[in-house]
Structure formats: C-alpha cells, structure tokens
Design an enzyme around this catalytic site. Structure first.
Site, PDB file in Angstrom:
ATOM      1  N   LEU A 117     -22.968 -29.723  35.102  1.00  0.00           N
ATOM      2  CA  LEU A 117     -23.028 -30.339  36.433  1.00  0.00           C
ATOM      3  C   LEU A 117     -21.726 -30.154  37.207  1.00  0.00           C
ATOM      4  CD1 LEU A 117     -24.678 -33.801  35.551  1.00  0.00           C
ATOM      5  CD2 LEU A 117     -25.819 -31.668  36.080  1.00  0.00           C
ATOM      6  N   GLY A 132     -14.902 -35.949  40.758  1.00  0.00           N
ATOM      7  CA  GLY A 132     -15.338 -37.093  39.937  1.00  0.00           C
ATOM      8  C   GLY A 132     -14.236 -38.147  39.904  1.00  0.00           C
ATOM      9  N   THR A 181     -14.908 -22.077  42.044  1.00  0.00           N
ATOM     10  CA  THR A 181     -15.202 -23.126  41.053  1.00  0.00           C
ATOM     11  C   THR A 181     -16.628 -22.988  40.549  1.00  0.00           C
ATOM     12  OG1 THR A 181     -13.838 -24.620  42.338  1.00  0.00           O
ATOM     13  CG2 THR A 181     -15.242 -25.639  40.698  1.00  0.00           C
ATOM     14  N   TYR A 239     -22.022 -21.562  50.119  1.00  0.00           N
ATOM     15  CA  TYR A 239     -22.405 -22.472  49.031  1.00  0.00           C
ATOM     16  C   TYR A 239     -23.777 -22.079  48.482  1.00  0.00           C
ATOM     17  CZ  TYR A 239     -23.617 -26.896  46.726  1.00  0.00           C
ATOM     18  OH  TYR A 239     -24.013 -27.856  45.819  1.00  0.00           O
ATOM     19  N   LYS A 265     -24.512 -20.564  44.791  1.00  0.00           N
ATOM     20  CA  LYS A 265     -25.454 -21.222  43.875  1.00  0.00           C
ATOM     21  C   LYS A 265     -26.570 -20.259  43.480  1.00  0.00           C
ATOM     22  CE  LYS A 265     -24.148 -25.302  42.751  1.00  0.00           C
ATOM     23  NZ  LYS A 265     -23.859 -25.541  41.329  1.00  0.00           N
TER      24      LYS A 265
END
Ligand code: UDP
Length: 334
Positions: A76, A36, A95, A149, A153
């Site tokens: 998010l 970000g 993470t 990934y 998820k």
C-alpha cells in the site's frame, strides 16, 4: 498468517493492520512516515503480534527480510492525493513505480502473494460509467501533472501483471475508488476530511469547479474487508478488482451533507480548478465503479451508508479537536 503491510502507518494500512490483528493474524508494518503517521498505529503498538519498521521501501535489505518473514504482502506504500501529485510529480512517479518494482522483485524470489494497491485514477477521463476492470484508460496530455499519477499507477499494474504472466509471481491488483474514513488527512487534498475540518472550524467549504462532478465514497473499513477477502480467495490471482462503493454524490451535494451533519453554518465557496490546483487542470465528471467482480469473487459489497461515513469522519475530527485539551488537562494534573 503473517502479513507484511507496506504503508502500514498510512490511512488504509493502519485500518488493515487493525482488522488483521483483530481476527488473530500477525502483521509487520513498513512505513517511512512520508504520508503515514505514527499516530495512526499508536493504539496497536502494544500488541505482541504487531511489529513495525520505520524505513523507506528503497531499503532493499530490510524489505527482503520482511518479505521473508511474511506469508502475504499488502503493498500500500505510495504517494497519494491529487494535491501532492501536482506539487511533487517527480516524487510521486519515482516512489510509486520504484516501490512497486522493489516489492515485486523481493516477493518474486519467494513467490509470496502480493496485493498491489492501484487507483480509480487509472480510468482517467473515460465517461462510460460504471467502470469495469476491462474499461479503457483515457488519460490526458503528459503536460498535465495529474495524469502522471494515473500513468504511473498503470505502469505498476502492467508490471505486476507481467510478473504473474511471465514469472508466475502471484499478484492481485485492487483499484481503490474514493476511500474515506477516520484518520484520513486533508493535507494531500482529499475532499471529505477537508470539508469536515472546514465545517467544524466555521471556515468556508471550498468546492472546486462547479461542484457538479460526482464521486462514490467507500468507508475504509469496507475497503479493508474487501481487500482481505480478495486475498483470502484463491481465485483472484492475476486479477484486477475494483474496490469501492456505488453511492454516488456530487461534490456540492457532499458539501451540503457535511454542513448538515456538522450543524455548521459555513458558507459554500466555489473555487475554480486553476486556482485550486494548476492552470488547465482536468477533473473527471463522474467516477463510479462496477463492483460486480468484487461481489462475484468475494460475496462482499460495501455496507456503510454515506451518512454514517460522513458521521464517522466528523467524530474523528471532533475527537482530535478535543485531544489537546485532554492532554493539557492531564499534564496540569500531573
Ligand atoms: N475537491 C473539492 N474541494 C476540496 C478537495 C477536493 O471540491 O477541498 C473536489 C475535487 O476537485 C474532486 C473531488 O472533490 O472533484 C474529489 O477530490 P479528491 O481529491 O478527494 O479525490 P479524486 O476523486 O479527485 O481523486
């Protein structure tokens, strides 16, 4: 209402914060600025209903405090982008999985509703489009970093759904399809910001693979409206919902559209996947969401046309290109 947004200074998080503030809610943003940027929220900083904390989600004490203050949590914060995932798989897995676990644990103590951001990556190589929320997840070998990934998820989804089933912790999972718009950076490999920057700078537009692979692009403002409606609705707890649009275009088609809308004469250059990513890289040929469930639950379907989406990204980069000039002029005057 007061919302906690993890990843609040990110691309989607900052648009979500803006939307909630505009409708009169308060927001608390938590972001470690790993992907970000403070730039994304600079225009919100003077709003008294916004507060932000530049801390990693792993800071349990801060997280617990902020969860306590919030009514609803939008989680998010995540490592995103195929390029980043391939370059830093350990960071991505840790993470994402740890972050979600910490948020669920903190929210679970107070039973605060949590929106968990997932991704259409989880459908993997499934070829049965459009994807409905109960479609199979078809992943490749564990030796291919891309699938880490999707797998991480999927673990997050299982974890969140288990918190609901076993502990009655309210969760909703949103699977974002290709979400694009102003403030998205091309740094982590996303196609549209890359194409627009290349076209504006007169560089070749790099289409990976044959360019025949297709995606459906959804404007971030539509995606934000969708997830807010999903959380406003009392009937979505424990559900998985696709968040995306059905406007399908091939990547070569997108390159041509970007070239046309920018008025650029950049050539289109085809780059083999193993040069663009890593040897043996696998891409999905088509990725199309079914958004029936989103519509049934919220009455909402994305509104923004593909041309308007592309134009909004062009306008964003145009503005950014002019910024240093404006700043330099301002400092000269001063
Ligand atoms: N892509 C491309 N050129 C770029 C970046 C991406 O051709 O500079 C392709 C990529 O290989 C994929 C599609 O565009 O087929 C969408 O990529 P992105 O990383 O934006 O999202 P994905 O759908 O892969 O998650």
């Amino acid at each position: 209402m007061r919302y906690l947004i993890t990843g609040g200074a990110g691309f989607i998080g900052s648009h979500l914060a803006e939307y909630l503030l505009e409708r009169g809610d308060s927001v608390i943003l938590l972001d470690d600025l790993s992907t970000g940027s403070i730039e994304n929220i600079r225009h919100l900083k003077n709003d008294p209903r916004m507060s932000y904390f530049l801390e990693p989600i792993e800071n349990r004490h801060v997280l617990a405090e902020l969860v306590d203050e919030a009514d609803v949590i939008f989680h998010l914060a995540a490592a995103v982008g195929v390029k980043l995932i391939i370059e830093k798989p350990v960071h991505t897995i840790e993470t994402n999985v740890n972050g979600t676990q910490l948020v669920l644990e903190a929210a679970g103590k107070k039973r605060k509703p949590v929106f968990c951001a997932s991704t259409s990556e989880v459908y993997g190589k499934n070829t049965l489009v459009p994807f409905t929320e109960d479609s199979d997840l078809v992943l490749g070998a564990t030796t291919k970093a891309r699938w880490s990934y999707a797998a991480s998820k999927a673990v997050e989804e299982f974890l969140a759904l288990s918190y609901w089933k076993e502990r009655r912790q309210p969760v909703v999972i949103g699977r974002f399809f290709n979400t694009v718009g102003p403030r998205q950076t091309g740094r982590y490999g996303m196609v549209l910001p890359n194409f627009v920057q290349q076209a504006l700078e007169g560089h070749p537009i790099t289409v990976f693979g044959t360019g025949k692979q297709s995606r459906c692009f959804c404007h971030v403002k539509d995606a934000v409206e969708a997830i807010v409606r999903v959380m406003d609705n009392g009937h979505t707890i424990g559900e998985v919902v696709n968040i995306g649009s059905c406007q399908e275009i091939t990547i070569e088609g997108l390159a041509r559209l970007v070239r046309q809308r920018t008025g650029s004469d950049s050539p289109i250059r085809f780059v083999p996947y193993d040069q663009a990513y890593e040897p043996g890289f696998e891409d999905m040929v088509r990725r199309v969401p079914s958004i029936e469930k989103l519509e049934r639950l919220t009455g909402f379907v994305p509104q923004t046309s593909l041309v308007s989406i592309v134009d909004s990204v062009i306008a964003h980069f145009d503005e950014k290109r002019r910024e240093p000039v404006i700043e330099a002029r301002a400092s000269l005057k001063a």
